[in-house]
Design an enzyme around this catalytic site. Structure first.
Site, PDB file in Angstrom:
ATOM      1  N   SER A 228       0.831  -1.208   0.000  1.00  0.00           N
ATOM      2  CA  SER A 228       0.000   0.000   0.000  1.00  0.00           C
ATOM      3  C   SER A 228       0.862   1.253   0.000  1.00  0.00           C
ATOM      4  O   SER A 228       2.071   1.195   0.230  1.00  0.00           O
ATOM      5  CB  SER A 228      -0.879   0.011   1.242  1.00  0.00           C
ATOM      6  OG  SER A 228      -1.447  -1.252   1.428  1.00  0.00           O
TER       7      SER A 228
HETATM    8  C1  LIG Z   1      -2.769  -4.247   0.119  1.00  0.00           C
HETATM    9  S1  LIG Z   1      -2.021  -5.766   0.400  1.00  0.00           S
HETATM   10  C2  LIG Z   1      -1.221  -5.595   1.945  1.00  0.00           C
HETATM   11  C3  LIG Z   1       0.007  -4.784   1.950  1.00  0.00           C
HETATM   12  C4  LIG Z   1       0.897  -5.077   3.110  1.00  0.00           C
HETATM   13  N1  LIG Z   1       0.311  -4.676   4.356  1.00  0.00           N
HETATM   14  C5  LIG Z   1       2.264  -4.494   2.940  1.00  0.00           C
HETATM   15  O1  LIG Z   1       2.766  -3.903   3.877  1.00  0.00           O
HETATM   16  O2  LIG Z   1       2.855  -4.688   1.906  1.00  0.00           O
HETATM   17  C6  LIG Z   1      -3.368  -6.814   0.834  1.00  0.00           C
HETATM   18  C7  LIG Z   1      -2.939  -8.201   1.176  1.00  0.00           C
HETATM   19  O3  LIG Z   1      -4.077  -8.909   1.656  1.00  0.00           O
HETATM   20  C8  LIG Z   1      -3.866 -10.256   1.348  1.00  0.00           C
HETATM   21  N2  LIG Z   1      -5.103 -10.995   1.497  1.00  0.00           N
HETATM   22  C9  LIG Z   1      -6.153 -11.092   0.647  1.00  0.00           C
HETATM   23  N3  LIG Z   1      -7.086 -11.925   1.148  1.00  0.00           N
HETATM   24  C10 LIG Z   1      -6.635 -12.353   2.349  1.00  0.00           C
HETATM   25  C11 LIG Z   1      -7.135 -13.233   3.328  1.00  0.00           C
HETATM   26  N4  LIG Z   1      -8.300 -13.878   3.166  1.00  0.00           N
HETATM   27  N5  LIG Z   1      -6.401 -13.438   4.436  1.00  0.00           N
HETATM   28  C12 LIG Z   1      -5.192 -12.835   4.606  1.00  0.00           C
HETATM   29  N6  LIG Z   1      -4.663 -11.998   3.696  1.00  0.00           N
HETATM   30  C13 LIG Z   1      -5.369 -11.756   2.587  1.00  0.00           C
HETATM   31  C14 LIG Z   1      -3.326 -10.213  -0.085  1.00  0.00           C
HETATM   32  O4  LIG Z   1      -2.646 -11.415  -0.425  1.00  0.00           O
HETATM   33  C15 LIG Z   1      -2.425  -9.001  -0.002  1.00  0.00           C
HETATM   34  O5  LIG Z   1      -1.096  -9.381   0.230  1.00  0.00           O
END
Ligand SMILES: C[S@@+](CC[C@H](N)C(=O)[O-])C[C@H]1O[C@@H](n2cnc3c(N)ncnc32)[C@H](O)[C@@H]1O
Length: 404
Positions: free
Chosen positions: A81
């Site tokens: 993000s």
């Molecule tokens: C916007 S990114 C997060 C960015 C992260 N916080 C960083 O510092 O880089 C959203 C993340 O949510 C994860 N995600 C999606 N569905 C999920 C789930 N059911 N449980 C856990 N993580 C999930 C995706 O794989 C993705 O890596």
């Protein structure tokens, strides 16, 4: 000073000046964590061919130390993000020394690294549904000397074996707050999560846990969602500033883009509208309100072109029962715009009616909306939980509500 540290310090200054970073603890974390080590590769999509290609961030350090979100898996399956969004969330969460924090959506581990710098690795827990990302984040964090608890799992369940937490932060959007998260947070603890009840219809909400935890929830190592007792729940207000994350995916589900729907104007009802609202989803608080009061669940939006060499500009709304409307962006000489509408539900009429209702309520922005989550239901309210305007949503059984 190395090039990256100078760039990280400049980013911290930029975010501080923009009001997205305030406290010395987080400023120090931002300066100390090498984002390029956690995001060594990013992906971009060619808008013409749709092909994804990878690039090394070491070749473009100013990019990785700018306030920019970057895709870290092809097909946009994961991104890191915007740093300013993360710091704003960390500041909002009022994280103190000794707090135990759970992050849902660990991604690259960058946010986890900021948390480790601030709190110490033993206080940081993070889950991501993509095992490949978790493995990479674990390796890269270890190289920086951080060993938080990182788990490849569906974050919808939280991480009950390490509960309770003082703070839960979700960096993926959910249609409903899973009850397990509420059960795993200690009394008075905070959850910050992006709740989207429809396509782009929602925002981040800061919920404070109230009510006693049960004995069952206090026991570590138990894989239960916790027993439910009366009076428990979490409540809070939506963030005045709009923010948006990618949606939470269920483990094993394929990424699905919002489908584009064929709409044939022949046979559709043609009329005009005087509502001066071209893309209703861009008025984010109104779009949320329209979902609360009128739009059927699963309403999607897209743009449609009328001329081959101009970008698509007409608004199309569509819902599962086959209803759709198309609204021409350009007004005619009298200022009104053409609407084509068909199917069991007149979608643009629903937008017009809910907009009138929204105007009567004084065009409420995000600061007036709040959410109460109990074991039985979600209740969204305007101004106050006991006020005149509340919208009870069915009990959001996470398994059902979050099924892809
Ligand atoms: C916007 S990114 C997060 C960015 C992260 N916080 C960083 O510092 O880089 C959203 C993340 O949510 C994860 N995600 C999606 N569905 C999920 C789930 N059911 N449980 C856990 N993580 C999930 C995706 O794989 C993705 O890596």
């Amino acid at each position: 000073m190395s090039e990256w540290s100078a760039l990280a310090a400049a980013l911290a200054e930029e975010l501080t000046a923009a009001g997205k970073l305030r406290s010395p603890h987080w400023q120090a974390a931002l300066r100390a964590v090498p984002r390029h080590e956690l995001v060594p590769v990013h992906y971009t999509m060619d808008p013409h061919t749709g092909a994804w290609s990878a690039a090394n961030t070491a070749d473009d350090l100013p990019l990785v130390y700018s306030n920019t979100a970057l895709f870290v898996l092809p097909e946009g399956r994961s991104s890191t993000s915007m740093p300013g969004l993360m710091t704003r969330m960390l500041e909002t969460l009022d994280i103190r020394d000794g707090h135990r924090v759970l992050e849902i959506g660990a991604g690259t581990g960058y946010n986890a690294a900021l948390l480790c710098h601030r709190l110490g690795e033993e206080h940081v827990f993070a889950v991501d549904v993509e095992p490949e990302l978790v493995a990479l984040a674990r390796q890269r964090l270890a190289r920086l000397g951080y060993h938080p608890t990182l788990v490849a799992a569906d974050g919808v369940h939280g991480l009950p074996e390490h509960a309770p937490y003082d703070r839960i932060v979700a960096t993926c959007a959910v249609p409903a707050v899973p009850w397990g998260w509420v059960a795993q947070i200690r009394e008075d603890g905070l959850i910050l999560v992006d709740v989207k009840i429809g396509q782009q219809a929602g925002n981040q909400v800061l919920l404070r846990r109230c009510g006693q935890r049960t004995q069952g929830q206090r026991t570590q190592g138990q894989r239960t969602q916790g027993q439910r007792t009366q009076g428990q729940g979490a409540q809070g207000r939506f963030d005045p500033t709009y923010g948006s994350f990618m949606s939470l995916r269920r483990a094993g589900a394929s990424t699905s883009a919002v489908p584009s729907h064929p709409t044939n104007r022949d046979g559709a009802n043609r009329r005009t509208t005087t509502l001066e609202l071209t893309r209703p989803w861009e008025q984010t608080a109104f779009w949320f309100f329209a979902h609360l009061v009128a739009l059927p669940p699963g309403t999607t939006f897209s743009l449609r072109g009328e001329e081959p060499h101009r970008p698509p500009r007409n608004t199309v709304l569509h819902c599962a029962d086959g209803s759709w409307c198309e609204v021409r962006e350009d007004p005619g000489n009298d200022g009104s715009r053409v609407v084509w509408e068909t199917g069991p539900r007149p979608l643009w009429r629903l937008i017009e009616d809910s907009h009138a209702q929204w105007r009567r309520l004084g065009r409420p922005g995000w600061e007036r909306f709040g959410l109460t989550v109990t074991a039985e239901r979600h209740c969204i309210w305007l101004d106050s939980p006991e006020g005149e305007h509340t919208w009870v949503r069915p009990h959001l059984d996470t398994e059902r509500a979050l099924r892809p």
